[in-house]
Design a protein around this motif. Structure first.
Motif, PDB file in Angstrom:
ATOM      1  N   GLU A 459       0.847  -1.189   0.000  1.00  0.00           N
ATOM      2  CA  GLU A 459       0.000   0.000   0.000  1.00  0.00           C
ATOM      3  C   GLU A 459       0.889   1.248   0.000  1.00  0.00           C
ATOM      4  OE1 GLU A 459      -3.480   1.902   2.843  1.00  0.00           O
ATOM      5  OE2 GLU A 459      -3.204  -0.283   2.731  1.00  0.00           O
ATOM      6  N   PRO A 460       0.574   2.238  -0.796  1.00  0.00           N
ATOM      7  CA  PRO A 460       1.403   3.457  -0.821  1.00  0.00           C
ATOM      8  C   PRO A 460       1.404   4.148   0.550  1.00  0.00           C
ATOM      9  CG  PRO A 460      -0.066   3.369  -2.716  1.00  0.00           C
ATOM     10  CD  PRO A 460      -0.511   2.288  -1.785  1.00  0.00           C
ATOM     11  N   GLY A 461       2.555   4.631   0.972  1.00  0.00           N
ATOM     12  CA  GLY A 461       2.673   5.338   2.247  1.00  0.00           C
ATOM     13  C   GLY A 461       4.124   5.522   2.637  1.00  0.00           C
ATOM     14  N   SER A 462       4.328   6.354   3.653  1.00  0.00           N
ATOM     15  CA  SER A 462       5.684   6.665   4.117  1.00  0.00           C
ATOM     16  C   SER A 462       5.937   6.124   5.518  1.00  0.00           C
ATOM     17  CB  SER A 462       5.906   8.191   4.104  1.00  0.00           C
ATOM     18  OG  SER A 462       4.928   8.850   4.916  1.00  0.00           O
ATOM     19  N   TRP A 463       5.147   5.174   5.965  1.00  0.00           N
ATOM     20  CA  TRP A 463       5.267   4.667   7.328  1.00  0.00           C
ATOM     21  C   TRP A 463       6.593   3.930   7.523  1.00  0.00           C
ATOM     22  CZ3 TRP A 463       0.976   2.744   4.333  1.00  0.00           C
ATOM     23  CH2 TRP A 463      -0.159   3.568   4.412  1.00  0.00           C
ATOM     24  N   LEU A 464       7.113   4.107   8.758  1.00  0.00           N
ATOM     25  CA  LEU A 464       8.327   3.385   9.134  1.00  0.00           C
ATOM     26  C   LEU A 464       8.131   2.573  10.410  1.00  0.00           C
ATOM     27  CD1 LEU A 464      11.046   6.138   8.508  1.00  0.00           C
ATOM     28  CD2 LEU A 464      10.704   4.037   7.191  1.00  0.00           C
ATOM     29  N   TYR A 465       7.030   2.864  11.152  1.00  0.00           N
ATOM     30  CA  TYR A 465       6.814   2.206  12.431  1.00  0.00           C
ATOM     31  C   TYR A 465       5.346   1.761  12.548  1.00  0.00           C
ATOM     32  CZ  TYR A 465      10.995   5.001  13.322  1.00  0.00           C
ATOM     33  OH  TYR A 465      12.242   5.600  13.221  1.00  0.00           O
ATOM     34  N   PHE A 466       5.152   0.710  13.270  1.00  0.00           N
ATOM     35  CA  PHE A 466       3.801   0.282  13.630  1.00  0.00           C
ATOM     36  C   PHE A 466       3.874  -0.547  14.907  1.00  0.00           C
ATOM     37  CE2 PHE A 466       5.448  -3.276  11.252  1.00  0.00           C
ATOM     38  CZ  PHE A 466       4.955  -4.402  11.882  1.00  0.00           C
ATOM     39  N   VAL A 467       2.773  -0.570  15.677  1.00  0.00           N
ATOM     40  CA  VAL A 467       2.690  -1.344  16.902  1.00  0.00           C
ATOM     41  C   VAL A 467       1.221  -1.663  17.170  1.00  0.00           C
ATOM     42  CG1 VAL A 467       2.536   0.703  18.424  1.00  0.00           C
ATOM     43  CG2 VAL A 467       3.351  -1.479  19.351  1.00  0.00           C
ATOM     44  N   THR A 468       0.983  -2.869  17.673  1.00  0.00           N
ATOM     45  CA  THR A 468      -0.365  -3.296  18.051  1.00  0.00           C
ATOM     46  C   THR A 468      -0.585  -2.863  19.503  1.00  0.00           C
ATOM     47  OG1 THR A 468      -0.266  -5.160  16.559  1.00  0.00           O
ATOM     48  CG2 THR A 468      -1.911  -5.250  18.316  1.00  0.00           C
ATOM     49  N   ILE A 469      -1.637  -2.116  19.738  1.00  0.00           N
ATOM     50  CA  ILE A 469      -1.797  -1.478  21.049  1.00  0.00           C
ATOM     51  C   ILE A 469      -2.787  -2.193  21.962  1.00  0.00           C
ATOM     52  CG2 ILE A 469      -1.144   0.773  20.116  1.00  0.00           C
ATOM     53  CD1 ILE A 469      -4.177   1.472  20.133  1.00  0.00           C
ATOM     54  N   ASP A 470      -3.519  -3.193  21.498  1.00  0.00           N
ATOM     55  CA  ASP A 470      -4.443  -3.906  22.382  1.00  0.00           C
ATOM     56  C   ASP A 470      -4.633  -5.337  21.895  1.00  0.00           C
ATOM     57  OD1 ASP A 470      -6.319  -3.834  20.241  1.00  0.00           O
ATOM     58  OD2 ASP A 470      -7.086  -1.909  20.938  1.00  0.00           O
ATOM     59  N   LYS A 471      -5.358  -6.116  22.718  1.00  0.00           N
ATOM     60  CA  LYS A 471      -5.562  -7.530  22.395  1.00  0.00           C
ATOM     61  C   LYS A 471      -6.583  -7.725  21.280  1.00  0.00           C
ATOM     62  CE  LYS A 471      -4.185  -9.156  26.958  1.00  0.00           C
ATOM     63  NZ  LYS A 471      -4.564  -9.909  28.188  1.00  0.00           N
ATOM     64  N   LYS A 472      -7.259  -6.683  20.898  1.00  0.00           N
ATOM     65  CA  LYS A 472      -8.175  -6.750  19.759  1.00  0.00           C
ATOM     66  C   LYS A 472      -7.414  -6.728  18.432  1.00  0.00           C
ATOM     67  CE  LYS A 472     -11.979  -4.373  22.123  1.00  0.00           C
ATOM     68  NZ  LYS A 472     -12.852  -3.177  22.126  1.00  0.00           N
ATOM     69  N   GLY A 473      -6.175  -6.314  18.499  1.00  0.00           N
ATOM     70  CA  GLY A 473      -5.347  -6.278  17.301  1.00  0.00           C
ATOM     71  C   GLY A 473      -5.276  -4.933  16.647  1.00  0.00           C
ATOM     72  N   THR A 474      -5.674  -3.886  17.357  1.00  0.00           N
ATOM     73  CA  THR A 474      -5.604  -2.537  16.802  1.00  0.00           C
ATOM     74  C   THR A 474      -4.139  -2.157  16.586  1.00  0.00           C
ATOM     75  OG1 THR A 474      -7.605  -1.923  18.003  1.00  0.00           O
ATOM     76  CG2 THR A 474      -6.236  -0.129  17.146  1.00  0.00           C
ATOM     77  N   THR A 475      -3.819  -1.745  15.365  1.00  0.00           N
ATOM     78  CA  THR A 475      -2.434  -1.448  15.007  1.00  0.00           C
ATOM     79  C   THR A 475      -2.345  -0.004  14.525  1.00  0.00           C
ATOM     80  OG1 THR A 475      -2.085  -3.746  14.382  1.00  0.00           O
ATOM     81  CG2 THR A 475      -0.475  -2.153  13.598  1.00  0.00           C
TER      82      THR A 475
END
Length: 501
Positions: A459-475
């Protein structure tokens, strides 16, 4: 006058010869001798002695001249010759004598020719009878065979009575009809005739639910039993379901202690044929040994992965990722190497169907590197976030920034969890992306086709970081490191990053 009397005498003798010995020209048509010379007969006795048969006064051609002074007014009556035709002569009174040696008679020649023809006809008739006899024998045999086959067609087809022999593995190919399955059953000696199986299949409505795959069925059983066994639930063998993200080897959860079965364990279970003491299976250890072989072609490794797999740092893990997520069928009667080859070959075809070999123009990754990156996507993201995670991988690789994925740390561990320890992250391995830049040495899981497509077209984008913040899988995704630290604190507050060690 002499000539006229001679002509008159000749005409008389000719009329008498024709009257007494008239021949049927039609009867002589078959005579094959064209001899025109007829034997001449003479005799000391007068040819004819009787009353005068010619009166010159009554002859219209007589003019009173040229009368032979020696003619007494009477003509000799000719006798029929014993052989041959009458012969014309210049004498007034023909006498006959017995020939000293008469030439061969045309009638005798005709008789011999007729005999030869009769013998030839007899031989021909005999030959015709012989030929006719042979044809009669052949026709009788063919007719008997046809009658036997015709009679059999009205009887029931050949069928086994049971009780059945050893189990055999029968394959149902995609698109097989009942008649084709019947032929396979006959080849494997499950049934005695394909017709018997076909008739039983037509009577069983569950035949329409038979899926392509492999089935264990007893040999030499009644056709109805063969159909019932085929459509039953317990007969299918060699059916493997590979979940997304699976590894080759077993792993255990740190918090629960439960075992996550690896592919070798699952393949071994799917390979079992029969039950009880007669059951036959390949073992996970046998599969692991076969999977560590350097005979990569024998294992079905595709050409586009051959060099990278040959350079694998750990032979026991060299086939990871080459068996794709999905449902596969394999012949459980094969050797461990043959089973792995069948699964890898099918998976490679599935991977290639997505356009794997044509990808990389934007990502600058080879097909095998794309497969490795897709395995990371599979372990790190939910389906809806796969395109973004793929973009993070491409963006970090482009600037030579370590990926720092916890999934690469857990890959070589027997006990795993979402959170990893500082010690584990610091341990350098061929797969730990915290301790080195770039991609792991090989795929760390079986990627789904969705993960593979996402990596081929991020997917087009400039992201360099990601993290899942809850047990529901929200990233959460960001290109800012400061924002990424704030997102990590959110994950810590939810407890998702708590370690069980």
């Amino acid at each position: 006058m002499t000539d006229r009397w001679a002509r008159a005498e000749e005409r008389f003798r000719q009329r008498e010869a024709d009257r007494r010995y008239r021949r049927d020209d039609q009867a002589w048509e078959d005579y094959d001798d064209d001899t025109t010379v007829i034997p001449r007969y003479t005799d000391d006795e007068p040819f004819y002695e009787g009353p005068a048969l010619y009166d010159p006064a009554k002859d219209p051609d007589y003019d009173g001249y040229d009368v032979d002074p020696d003619f007494d007014g009477e003509l000799d009556e000719p006798e029929p010759p014993k052989r041959g035709k009458p012969v014309r002569t210049n004498s007034r009174a023909t006498r006959r004598t017995k020939p000293e040696r008469a030439p061969k008679s045309p009638r005798n020649r005709r008789s011999r020719a007729a005999s030869r023809k009769a013998a030839e006809r007899k031989r021909r008739r005999r030959n015709l009878w012989i030929i006719a006899g042979v044809f009669v024998v052949l026709f009788t045999g063919a007719a008997g065979f046809a009658i036997m086959k015709f009679a059999k067609s009205f009887g029931p087809p050949e069928d086994y009575a049971g009780p059945g022999g050893p189990l055999v593995v029968v394959q149902v190919h995609p698109g097989d009809t009942s008649s084709q399955i019947a032929e396979t059953m006959l080849e494997k000696d499950v049934v005695k005739s394909s017709a018997a199986f076909f008739e039983a299949a037509v009577r069983n409505s569950n035949m329409t639910s038979v899926q392509p795959g492999y089935y264990a069925i007893p040999s030499q059983i009644p056709a109805a039993q063969a159909v019932t066994t085929l459509v039953g639930k317990g007969s299918r063998v060699g059916n493997l379901v590979v979940a997304e993200g699976k590894l080759l080897h077993d792993q255990h959860d740190v918090n629960t202690g439960s075992r996550s079965e690896g592919l070798y364990t699952k393949i071994a279970a799917a390979s079992c044929v029969g039950a009880g003491p007669q059951q036959k299976c390949v073992t996970a250890d046998q599969l692991a040994a076969a999977g560590s072989s350097t005979d990569l072609a024998g294992l079905g490794v595709p050409a586009w992965a051959m060099n990278d797999v040959r350079a694998a740092p750990d032979r026991s893990r060299q086939l990871d990722g080459l068996i794709a997520a999905g449902t596969w069928d394999f012949d459980p009667s094969g050797t461990p190497q043959q089973i792995l080859r069948q699964l890898i070959t099918q998976s490679a075809a599935s991977y290639e169907s997505t356009g794997l070999l044509q990808s990389g123009s934007e990502t600058k990754l080879s097909p095998y590197q794309t497969l490795i990156a897709a395995s990371l996507v599979e372990r790190e993201a939910k389906p809806e976030d796969m395109g973004k995670v793929a973009r993070v991988i491409v963006n970090r690789l482009a600037i030579d920034q370590p990926l720092q994925f916890d999934s690469t740390v857990n890959y070589s561990l027997d006990k795993t969890e979402v959170a990893t320890t500082d010690e584990d992250r610091a341990t350098k391995t061929p797969w730990n992306t915290y301790a080195m830049p770039g991609l792991p040495a090989n795929p760390i899981a079986a990627p789904s086709l969705n993960a593979l497509r996402a990596m081929e077209n991020p997917e087009p984008g400039s992201w360099l970081y990601f993290v899942t913040i809850d047990k529901k899988g929200t990233t959460l995704f960001t290109e800012s490191y400061a924002e990424h630290l704030r997102n990590i604190r959110k994950a810590q507050e939810s407890g998702i990053l708590d370690s069980g060690r």
